[in-house]
Design a protein around this motif. Structure first.
Motif, PDB file in Angstrom:
ATOM      1  N   ASP A   1       0.827  -1.202   0.000  1.00 31.12           N
ATOM      2  CA  ASP A   1       0.000   0.000   0.000  1.00 31.12           C
ATOM      3  C   ASP A   1       0.865   1.258   0.000  1.00 31.12           C
ATOM      4  O   ASP A   1       0.567   2.237  -0.693  1.00 31.12           O
ATOM      5  CB  ASP A   1      -0.915   0.017   1.221  1.00 31.12           C
TER       6      ASP A   1
ATOM      7  N   ARG B   1      -0.583  -2.277  -6.657  1.00 31.88           N
ATOM      8  CA  ARG B   1      -1.918  -2.869  -6.661  1.00 31.88           C
ATOM      9  C   ARG B   1      -1.905  -4.317  -7.136  1.00 31.88           C
ATOM     10  O   ARG B   1      -2.844  -5.058  -6.914  1.00 31.88           O
ATOM     11  CB  ARG B   1      -2.845  -2.036  -7.552  1.00 31.88           C
ATOM     12  N   GLN B   2      -0.853  -4.714  -7.823  1.00 37.74           N
ATOM     13  CA  GLN B   2      -0.723  -6.102  -8.247  1.00 37.74           C
ATOM     14  C   GLN B   2       0.754  -6.388  -8.467  1.00 37.74           C
ATOM     15  O   GLN B   2       1.469  -5.574  -9.052  1.00 37.74           O
ATOM     16  CB  GLN B   2      -1.510  -6.383  -9.512  1.00 37.74           C
TER      17      GLN B   2
ATOM     18  N   ARG C   1      -4.411  -8.770  -5.243  1.00 39.54           N
ATOM     19  CA  ARG C   1      -3.175  -8.002  -5.112  1.00 39.54           C
ATOM     20  C   ARG C   1      -1.995  -8.641  -5.828  1.00 39.54           C
ATOM     21  O   ARG C   1      -0.920  -8.030  -5.921  1.00 39.54           O
ATOM     22  CB  ARG C   1      -2.815  -7.811  -3.623  1.00 39.54           C
TER      23      ARG C   1
ATOM     24  N   TRP D   1       2.439  -1.254 -12.763  1.00 38.81           N
ATOM     25  CA  TRP D   1       2.132  -0.555 -11.514  1.00 38.81           C
ATOM     26  C   TRP D   1       1.661   0.866 -11.764  1.00 38.81           C
ATOM     27  O   TRP D   1       0.864   1.420 -11.008  1.00 38.81           O
ATOM     28  CB  TRP D   1       3.355  -0.552 -10.592  1.00 38.81           C
TER      29      TRP D   1
ATOM     30  N   GLY E   1      -2.134   1.667 -11.787  1.00 40.65           N
ATOM     31  CA  GLY E   1      -2.942   1.570 -10.598  1.00 40.65           C
ATOM     32  C   GLY E   1      -3.826   0.332 -10.569  1.00 40.65           C
ATOM     33  O   GLY E   1      -3.888  -0.448 -11.454  1.00 40.65           O
TER      34      GLY E   1
END
Length: 310
Positions: free
Chosen positions: A112, A117-118, A141, A307, A310
């Motif tokens: 975070d 987000r992955q 995630r 990334w 988002g």
């Protein structure tokens, strides 16, 4: 889950002494510049690399993020690499209580903090077991999970035997060099060269805060083994692609463990054996590990989102 410190964390005490090595990586190369608080405990982390997709590295029991140092330069060419020290390990803070859910919280809070987000989730040994729980609990995630020589056992299995430490006190050595010289890989295996092991050993020690001398960074009051039943329950819920990588000469992943992994991990899991590697294959079979992750970079291009989007 936590908050990000706005200033870089202070450099560890006596870092100047630790930076005196004449060859190879220096301690400053290992230092993690950023901090996030997880339930009040500082977790040290770093982000590096030029890739558009995230890869997060999770170290093993009583270890630290420096176990990955030999792989890092090559990984940084393909990935945005996120590395950190779990609570109770390395330069991260200590707690009164640990467990797989605590360490999963460390991981998710770091992700975070860096806006991930992955990611491709890569864990060695205990780190692979943490990865299984994190992947089951937070499937959105992660685009995939790689488990490097992680022990998987049926529910109800007795805990493995572990070398115990003197209760209630830290082990101390007179100097940093003496402490680092006592460093050994566990379980025992043919040690890689001194040049390979030295940086890992030097980062593993710190000045004692209780008395003069040097001691280990991991929390010597007692780090529990992961709740095996929690891991086993998580295996059945994994939905992301999984790669289970076994070291052929491992004392951790026996034939019995490997057979259970094949039965317990989801259908479609890829099983890979690195024949001549030992348990700490990220140190002694670095090239083979890098080739595997290079292949995965192409395979996961469609499932691990960049990334920056988002």
């Amino acid at each position: 889950m936590g908050r990000v410190e706005t200033e870089a964390a202070a450099r560890p005490a006596a870092l100047a002494e630790l930076e005196t090595s004449a060859q190879g990586p220096r301690m400053s190369d290992f230092a993690l510049p950023d901090t996030v608080l997880v339930d009040g405990t500082p977790i040290r982390y770093a982000v590096s690399g030029s890739g558009s997709r995230d890869l997060v590295l999770v170290h093993g029991y009583r270890a630290h993020h420096g176990w990955w140092y030999r792989m890092l330069p090559a990984l940084e060419e393909r990935w945005r690499v996120i590395r950190f020290d779990l609570s109770g390990h390395g330069d991260s803070g200590h707690r009164d209580r640990y467990g797989v859910d605590v360490w999963t919280s460390d991981l998710i809070t770091v992700l975070d903090a860096v806006g991930s987000r992955q990611a491709l989730l890569v864990g060695h040994s205990m780190g692979g077991r943490i990865a299984a729980v994190a992947g089951a609990d937070h499937p959105d995630r992660f685009g995939g999970i790689v488990m490097f020589d992680s022990m998987l056992r049926p529910a109800g299995s007795p805990p493995p035997r572990m070398a115990s430490l003197p209760p209630g006190r830290e082990i101390r050595y007179p100097t940093r060099d003496v402490a680092a010289a006592r460093f050994r890989l566990r379980p025992p295996q043919p040690e890689p060269s001194a040049e390979v092991v030295r940086p890992v050993a030097e980062y593993a020690v710190r000045p004692s805060t209780a008395a003069q001398g040097w001691t280990w960074k991991f929390d010597q009051r007692g780090l529990p083994l992961i709740d095996n039943d929690r891991v086993t329950e998580s295996l059945a819920r994994l939905r992301n692609p999984v790669w289970f990588v076994r070291a052929g000469r491992s004392l951790i992943v026996s034939d019995e463990v490997a057979a259970y992994a094949r039965a317990a991990l989801p259908a479609g899991t890829t099983f890979v054996t690195v024949p001549e590697a030992h348990h700490h294959l990220v140190l002694d079979a670095t090239d083979e590990c890098l080739r595997l992750l290079a292949d995965l970079h192409a395979d996961l291009a469609a499932t691990v989102r960049p990334w920056s989007t988002g």
